[in-house]
Scaffold this motif. Structure first.
Motif, PDB file in Angstrom:
ATOM      1  N   ASP A 368       0.882  -1.172   0.000  1.00  0.00           N
ATOM      2  CA  ASP A 368       0.000   0.000   0.000  1.00  0.00           C
ATOM      3  C   ASP A 368       0.912   1.212   0.000  1.00  0.00           C
ATOM      4  OD1 ASP A 368      -1.774   2.104   0.675  1.00  0.00           O
ATOM      5  OD2 ASP A 368      -3.125   0.666   1.633  1.00  0.00           O
ATOM      6  N   ILE A 369       0.831   2.026  -1.054  1.00  0.00           N
ATOM      7  CA  ILE A 369       1.786   3.122  -1.222  1.00  0.00           C
ATOM      8  C   ILE A 369       1.108   4.474  -1.124  1.00  0.00           C
ATOM      9  CG2 ILE A 369       3.468   4.194  -2.791  1.00  0.00           C
ATOM     10  CD1 ILE A 369       3.881   1.414  -4.017  1.00  0.00           C
ATOM     11  N   GLY A 370       1.653   5.295  -0.266  1.00  0.00           N
ATOM     12  CA  GLY A 370       1.244   6.700  -0.163  1.00  0.00           C
ATOM     13  C   GLY A 370       2.495   7.453   0.243  1.00  0.00           C
ATOM     14  N   THR A 371       2.361   8.521   1.033  1.00  0.00           N
ATOM     15  CA  THR A 371       3.541   9.176   1.584  1.00  0.00           C
ATOM     16  C   THR A 371       4.316   8.157   2.410  1.00  0.00           C
ATOM     17  OG1 THR A 371       2.204  11.142   1.762  1.00  0.00           O
ATOM     18  CG2 THR A 371       4.324  11.172   2.875  1.00  0.00           C
ATOM     19  N   ASN A 372       3.542   7.338   3.140  1.00  0.00           N
ATOM     20  CA  ASN A 372       4.126   6.184   3.791  1.00  0.00           C
ATOM     21  C   ASN A 372       3.701   4.954   2.999  1.00  0.00           C
ATOM     22  OD1 ASN A 372       5.216   7.620   6.089  1.00  0.00           O
ATOM     23  ND2 ASN A 372       3.064   8.006   6.545  1.00  0.00           N
ATOM     24  N   PHE A 373       4.466   3.888   3.182  1.00  0.00           N
ATOM     25  CA  PHE A 373       4.056   2.645   2.527  1.00  0.00           C
ATOM     26  C   PHE A 373       3.958   1.564   3.584  1.00  0.00           C
ATOM     27  CE2 PHE A 373       8.589   2.268   2.859  1.00  0.00           C
ATOM     28  CZ  PHE A 373       8.778   0.939   3.205  1.00  0.00           C
ATOM     29  N   GLU A 374       3.141   0.565   3.306  1.00  0.00           N
ATOM     30  CA  GLU A 374       3.030  -0.592   4.161  1.00  0.00           C
ATOM     31  C   GLU A 374       3.130  -1.818   3.277  1.00  0.00           C
ATOM     32  OE1 GLU A 374       0.382   1.652   4.054  1.00  0.00           O
ATOM     33  OE2 GLU A 374       1.004   2.894   5.750  1.00  0.00           O
ATOM     34  N   ALA A 375       3.791  -2.858   3.793  1.00  0.00           N
ATOM     35  CA  ALA A 375       3.914  -4.094   3.031  1.00  0.00           C
ATOM     36  C   ALA A 375       3.601  -5.269   3.949  1.00  0.00           C
ATOM     37  CB  ALA A 375       5.326  -4.230   2.462  1.00  0.00           C
ATOM     38  N   VAL A 376       2.857  -6.223   3.430  1.00  0.00           N
ATOM     39  CA  VAL A 376       2.486  -7.417   4.192  1.00  0.00           C
ATOM     40  C   VAL A 376       2.791  -8.629   3.332  1.00  0.00           C
ATOM     41  CG1 VAL A 376       0.628  -8.641   5.393  1.00  0.00           C
ATOM     42  CG2 VAL A 376       0.596  -6.137   5.294  1.00  0.00           C
ATOM     43  N   LEU A 377       3.471  -9.603   3.903  1.00  0.00           N
ATOM     44  CA  LEU A 377       3.816 -10.833   3.189  1.00  0.00           C
ATOM     45  C   LEU A 377       3.285 -11.990   4.008  1.00  0.00           C
ATOM     46  CD1 LEU A 377       5.704 -11.966   0.805  1.00  0.00           C
ATOM     47  CD2 LEU A 377       7.387 -12.356   2.619  1.00  0.00           C
ATOM     48  N   GLY A 378       2.615 -12.937   3.339  1.00  0.00           N
ATOM     49  CA  GLY A 378       2.162 -14.086   4.120  1.00  0.00           C
ATOM     50  C   GLY A 378       1.021 -14.831   3.477  1.00  0.00           C
ATOM     51  N   LEU A 509      10.957  -1.136  -2.210  1.00  0.00           N
ATOM     52  CA  LEU A 509      11.546  -2.411  -2.651  1.00  0.00           C
ATOM     53  C   LEU A 509      12.409  -3.007  -1.539  1.00  0.00           C
ATOM     54  CD1 LEU A 509      11.972  -4.455  -4.898  1.00  0.00           C
ATOM     55  CD2 LEU A 509      13.916  -3.088  -5.721  1.00  0.00           C
ATOM     56  N   GLY A 510      13.176  -2.172  -0.835  1.00  0.00           N
ATOM     57  CA  GLY A 510      14.019  -2.651   0.263  1.00  0.00           C
ATOM     58  C   GLY A 510      13.184  -3.314   1.348  1.00  0.00           C
ATOM     59  N   ALA A 511      12.019  -2.724   1.627  1.00  0.00           N
ATOM     60  CA  ALA A 511      11.133  -3.292   2.647  1.00  0.00           C
ATOM     61  C   ALA A 511      10.613  -4.659   2.209  1.00  0.00           C
ATOM     62  CB  ALA A 511       9.978  -2.331   2.913  1.00  0.00           C
ATOM     63  N   CYS A 512      10.211  -4.762   0.929  1.00  0.00           N
ATOM     64  CA  CYS A 512       9.704  -6.042   0.415  1.00  0.00           C
ATOM     65  C   CYS A 512      10.797  -7.108   0.511  1.00  0.00           C
ATOM     66  CB  CYS A 512       9.243  -5.895  -1.035  1.00  0.00           C
ATOM     67  SG  CYS A 512       7.818  -4.802  -1.226  1.00  0.00           S
ATOM     68  N   MET A 513      12.018  -6.724   0.150  1.00  0.00           N
ATOM     69  CA  MET A 513      13.141  -7.661   0.208  1.00  0.00           C
ATOM     70  C   MET A 513      13.390  -8.116   1.651  1.00  0.00           C
ATOM     71  SD  MET A 513      14.278  -8.099  -2.834  1.00  0.00           S
ATOM     72  CE  MET A 513      14.731  -7.394  -4.422  1.00  0.00           C
ATOM     73  N   THR A 514      13.263  -7.174   2.581  1.00  0.00           N
ATOM     74  CA  THR A 514      13.488  -7.496   3.999  1.00  0.00           C
ATOM     75  C   THR A 514      12.441  -8.509   4.499  1.00  0.00           C
ATOM     76  OG1 THR A 514      14.401  -5.289   4.302  1.00  0.00           O
ATOM     77  CG2 THR A 514      13.750  -6.473   6.298  1.00  0.00           C
ATOM     78  N   LEU A 515      11.196  -8.312   4.065  1.00  0.00           N
ATOM     79  CA  LEU A 515      10.143  -9.261   4.460  1.00  0.00           C
ATOM     80  C   LEU A 515      10.435 -10.650   3.907  1.00  0.00           C
ATOM     81  CD1 LEU A 515       6.722  -7.355   4.079  1.00  0.00           C
ATOM     82  CD2 LEU A 515       8.057  -7.778   6.152  1.00  0.00           C
ATOM     83  N   LEU A 516      10.842 -10.690   2.608  1.00  0.00           N
ATOM     84  CA  LEU A 516      11.162 -11.988   1.992  1.00  0.00           C
ATOM     85  C   LEU A 516      12.304 -12.663   2.749  1.00  0.00           C
ATOM     86  CD1 LEU A 516      10.850 -10.973  -1.768  1.00  0.00           C
ATOM     87  CD2 LEU A 516       9.513 -12.774  -0.635  1.00  0.00           C
ATOM     88  N   ASP A 517      13.345 -11.887   3.065  1.00  0.00           N
ATOM     89  CA  ASP A 517      14.458 -12.388   3.876  1.00  0.00           C
ATOM     90  C   ASP A 517      13.969 -13.011   5.166  1.00  0.00           C
ATOM     91  OD1 ASP A 517      16.504 -11.780   2.276  1.00  0.00           O
ATOM     92  OD2 ASP A 517      17.402 -10.234   3.568  1.00  0.00           O
ATOM     93  N   ALA A 518      13.128 -12.231   5.881  1.00  0.00           N
ATOM     94  CA  ALA A 518      12.659 -12.672   7.195  1.00  0.00           C
ATOM     95  C   ALA A 518      11.866 -13.964   7.081  1.00  0.00           C
ATOM     96  CB  ALA A 518      11.806 -11.582   7.843  1.00  0.00           C
ATOM     97  N   ALA A 519      11.154 -14.120   5.958  1.00  0.00           N
ATOM     98  CA  ALA A 519      10.357 -15.330   5.763  1.00  0.00           C
ATOM     99  C   ALA A 519      11.191 -16.453   5.159  1.00  0.00           C
ATOM    100  CB  ALA A 519       9.156 -15.023   4.861  1.00  0.00           C
TER     101      ALA A 519
END
Lengths: 633, 633
Positions: A368-378, A509-519
């Protein structure tokens, strides 16, 4: 006290000496464009002084204006202060206009099963042989109609107080409105005759910037009306941080009131259009981020913005509409979505609900992208989430000709690889005034394909084309010539703009990569990427992958869920089973604090390229770029 | 506007021309004695005009005054209207004084098990590693202290709103107050430090005339304070019917407010005496009759007094104290006792609870006597009830020298069978001013034993004794000579008074007989007769049976439970299990409408004798009376 008159509409405000023109504009009912919250940074609240005396520091804001504009009296409303009576012209682009606010509701398979029901009752009047009390008579009637048992229904005092008269005025033919609430049922309302067709609920997307409202007919499970408008809190600060600051300085009650008023405005507009009485709305489901939810409920959000960043509450809350000034039936239950953290709020839970990703075994990524972004993986077993600041670049801030998705914004761009001539479309087909987020992503992707910029975002100044030129401060590319625009200026994108855009997309993109790493997953294991929010709805998927906004997946794996917040709110409104599961859903989502995650900075740095430092992660993009480069020679 | 000054206290009120002196007295804060509710019938609100002009119909009220009194300016406050500035003397006996209001709580075996608990919490502060939201942190702390699970506790909005700041100000050492409510639990309050010893509840007997309050320390199950005062609604009418009429004429909100203020007055007095902060009272249990309960909650009682006499509600109600103006903690749950019918209200359910009769197999008869009476017959299996008007005679109304149980009231009387000289005691030992209910019953019993009256209540004028004489209108017996009294008049009981008393007691005995009939029982099958209410507490049991107020049973079978309403309220306050059963108890009590019961009129007529037309029903009384008659010859 001096009066400020705003042209062309001749709206007036009487203000104190020393008040800013922005304050005067708010008092006059004008919604100025103040991306920076009135700090003199965004340069969007341009007005022209026509007569009268004002004080301002011309030098300080010169960079926003051409000499010719300064000569015409240009100044920033937020940095110009009233001395005596003034006449001020407000150009259209300085006003917040009706943006493209997403109100579409994707067809859903969710079966309507609302938590509020009406029971049409034909009661036998009391007699000397049957002196059953009024309340029992009513509740027994409800049970006979298939409703809950009498001792399960709580009867609020205000209903008790009007009930005896109402029953007799209605000649014992009544409609009772009963809501399922935590722990039992609640009698919300009793009225005369058969009002069963007038049973409405409202779903609300309470955004930082915009409010979207759906009114549903709960009697037949159809959408009755929709509306949207701006969050009036904007007058107290554009972004979340400035609102929390305003709240801390004694403005909490004001922000609470503005949130309620904003929702009421939208509810009124929708209800009026559909001929619905707000009193017939008996339930309100609100999806908002954690701060918006706190503010709506009048809960101090101050402790969320200082270490250790603790919210007051995360779980789903319910209260009566009348207690927070929501203009529906005063007994209507107002429910707010639960949150995962300060930054993964109810709006994201609503996104997840709208995507259905929490019910499937396959792994999805939601962004979800705005001034802030949120990413959820699962998936249905586990969920990781994170959030961060994308910066305002993708929303048109910190970009010279960036603008919100208002009429006149360039929203789609293609660039001829040979002539470098852009073709573009604007929102509503109006004369171009600037470039909105989707246009900026297109531009970046097209500029790299056309080899105008390299993977670092540097403009190749060796290209001989009038569109590639050195601007006032740095190299720039001309998207539209003065003559083509509605702002009498060349619309350009500068190298600075491009760097800002790259930093924004790298955070995501860095956040998405971090989530993938964590999972412990590879991006190839993502089955679906969901874009949520207005932004996601309009961007070109291929271009988003080309610039490395998200990990590379197949185009058919990218889905836009549009305004997931309102869709989720709609689902939770009309289906009580879905709502019941929300707290549990929120509880099982793990939140990863990116600032506390050492790998994130590496991931971010690697993402500060178009699309990424490691092109093997973007094999298809690599092929395309190589093809382009070969064609250009 | 004219001013009325009341002597001797020099209280003043500015009123409209044409207002009654009673209205002026209320405005001045004086509580006048108005048994008839200001209809000019009871003659209790005597005042003396000292200066100024008032309008009144002297002839109409002459019967209340001696010529000498009229000469001194005597008039009835309710029937005298202000013309210009007035000075008015108010004799002490025209003011409502502190009656003997029953506040004693009989020792009970009920184990304290309150529905409100405090949990003392030492929470770990949030950190970057633990950003649990404030609410969750608190609720998890409560669970660790043995409290309910977090998702079972509803957190009201107002607590949410102050919680973040409170937790930090209290440095995470807090006390949480949690109440068991229908359907779950409710977080009522959170405060700093350890406040566990400040947890109070209030039990309230909300009577038509008087309010009794007990404040309990729920932390250790002891009584902290008690207080009583008048129901301020008296200024809107003395009896229930006049209150309902006042409510129908737009006075409902006023009566609601007065009920709450009356309770608050008593709560304040009790709390002040014990050094308790009203904010530390977290639960209120109120026993009142059906109309009082309606009025307290602001529910229109109008439909209860017209055919078919339907109450709005009978079941137990709960609301937040703040919503009805009760001055405890605003979130304190206020619970009202359920009712059986318009006439068997929450006060009688409380009586039953206090008596314990509903838990025993043996059959009990409970009688609560006031202007109206209520009777309940039954055991743990079944219960029958009825109610009716006893008339005001037993409370001192419609009796020439009748008075309430105020200081100076003759409360015990014995008559020397030879000399006919009465010996009596007065309340507080003050000079006699009149006779209250228990004194009247003694008088009747003693007069029949002395053969001064026959079983019809006729005075035997053939007796040669100065105390037996013909009065202004009818025969009378002199109880106290002018010189012995504090009213400078002979205190007498007239034949008319005696007839009124017989009609009152016959209504009660007739009702008891009707209940026995309905149950198919003989009065010998009654194991215990419970007297409830102030009246029952002071009467002489033997005399009550002698005059046939209740069926004849052994004296050891008659028990006074005192103020059963407050005792029941106390039990339901301190023991949540007892409270839970109240709705079921109320539902299993059958109400017999005496007016619809043909046998009642027969039973009443047969009871219009001393003690009854059929003396075989009162064998011991028969023996006594025969012995007396033989002694007198």
């Amino acid at each position: 006290m001096p009066t400020v008159t705003f042209l062309p509409g001749y709206r007036k405000a009487t203000v104190h000496q020393g008040d800013s023109l922005l304050e005067a504009a708010i008092a006059a009912g004008l919604h100025m464009n103040v991306v920076c919250g009135g700090q003199g940074k965004c340069g969007k609240c341009i007005v022209f002084l026509k007569s009268g005396t004002a004080s301002f520091d011309l030098e300080k804001y010169r960079r926003f204006f051409a000499d010719e504009e300064i000569a015409r009296g240009a100044c920033l409303a937020c940095q110009t202060f009233v001395v005596n009576d003034l006449r001020v012209e407000v150009p259209e682009q300085s006003l917040v206009q009706q943006q493209k606010i997403l109100v579409e509701f994707p067809g859903t398979e969710i079966p309507p099963d609302p938590a509020v029901r009406k029971y049409v009752l034909r009661l036998s009047p009391p007699s000397l042989d049957d002196t059953t009390p009024d309340v029992n008579r009513l509740l027994e009637g409800i049970e006979r109609q298939g409703g809950p048992r009498p001792n399960r229904i709580y009867v609020p005092l205000d209903v008790l107080q009007y009930l005896p008269r109402a029953l007799r005025q209605g000649n014992w033919n009544m409609t009772a409105t009963v809501a399922l609430v935590p722990g039992g049922y609640r009698l919300l309302h009793v009225d005369e005759g058969d009002s069963s067709n007038r049973l409405y609920g409202a779903a609300v997307d309470l955004g930082t910037t915009t409010i979207v409202v759906y009114i549903w007919s709960l009697a037949d499970g159809r959408i009755a009306a929709t509306a949207s408008n701006y969050n009036r809190q904007i007058s107290c600060g554009e972004d979340i941080l400035s609102r929390v600051t305003f709240a801390r300085k004694g403005g909490l009650a004001r922000l609470q009131q503005l949130a309620a008023e904003s929702i009421n405005d939208a509810l009124c507009a929708a209800a009026d259009a559909a001929g619905i009485d707000l009193e017939d709305i008996f339930e309100v489901m609100i999806a908002g981020n954690t701060v918006m939810t706190h503010l709506l409920l009048g809960i101090d959000p101050a402790y969320m913005i200082a270490e250790p960043y603790t919210p007051a509450v995360r779980r789903m809350l319910s209260t009566a509409a009348g207690r927070i000034g929501i203009a529906t039936h005063r007994n209507a239950g107002v429910y707010t979505f639960p949150a995962v953290s300060n930054f993964i709020g109810g709006d994201i839970i609503a996104d997840i609900l709208a995507s259905g990703m929490a019910e499937r075994e396959e792994v999805s990524l939601l962004v979800d992208i705005g001034t802030n972004f949120e990413a959820v993986l699962g998936n249905s077993d586990w969920m990781l989430s994170c959030a961060g600041a994308a910066g305002p670049a993708l929303e048109g801030g910190e970009v010279l000709f960036g603008m919100r998705a208002n009429p006149g914004a360039i929203e789609r761009v293609r660039i001829n690889g040979d002539t470098l001539t852009p073709t573009f479309t604007t929102i509503n087909g109006a004369g171009p005034q600037g470039i909105c987020g989707s246009g900026l992503i297109d531009l970046l992707a097209e500029l790299i394909r056309a080899c105008v910029i390299d993977r670092n975002g540097n403009i190749n100044m060796e290209i001989e084309n009038p569109r590639v030129r050195r601007g006032r401060y740095c190299p720039e590319f001309v998207v539209a010539w003065k003559e083509e625009t509605a702002v009498a200026k060349d619309i350009v994108i500068t190298e600075n703009d491009i760097k800002n855009l790259i930093m924004s997309k790298a955070a995501i993109l860095g956040a998405c990569m971090t989530l993938l790493d964590a999972a412990g997953l590879d991006h190839g294991e993502i089955a679906t990427v969901y874009f949520s929010g207005a932004f996601g709805n309009y961007i070109n998927k291929e271009n988003a992958i080309t610039i490395g906004l998200i990990p590379e997946v197949g185009l058919d794996q990218v889905k836009n869920i549009g305004n997931g917040a309102i869709t989720g709110a709609n689902i939770a409104l009309i289906n009580r089973q879905s709502r019941k599961l929300l707290d549990a859903l929120a509880q099982r989502i793990t939140y990863i604090e990116l600032n506390a995650e050492p790998s994130f900075m590496d991931r971010y740095t690697s993402s500060c390229f178009l699309p990424h430092t490691d092109l093997t992660l973007f094999p298809k993009v690599q092929q395309t770029l190589e093809a382009c480069r070969m064609r250009r020679g």
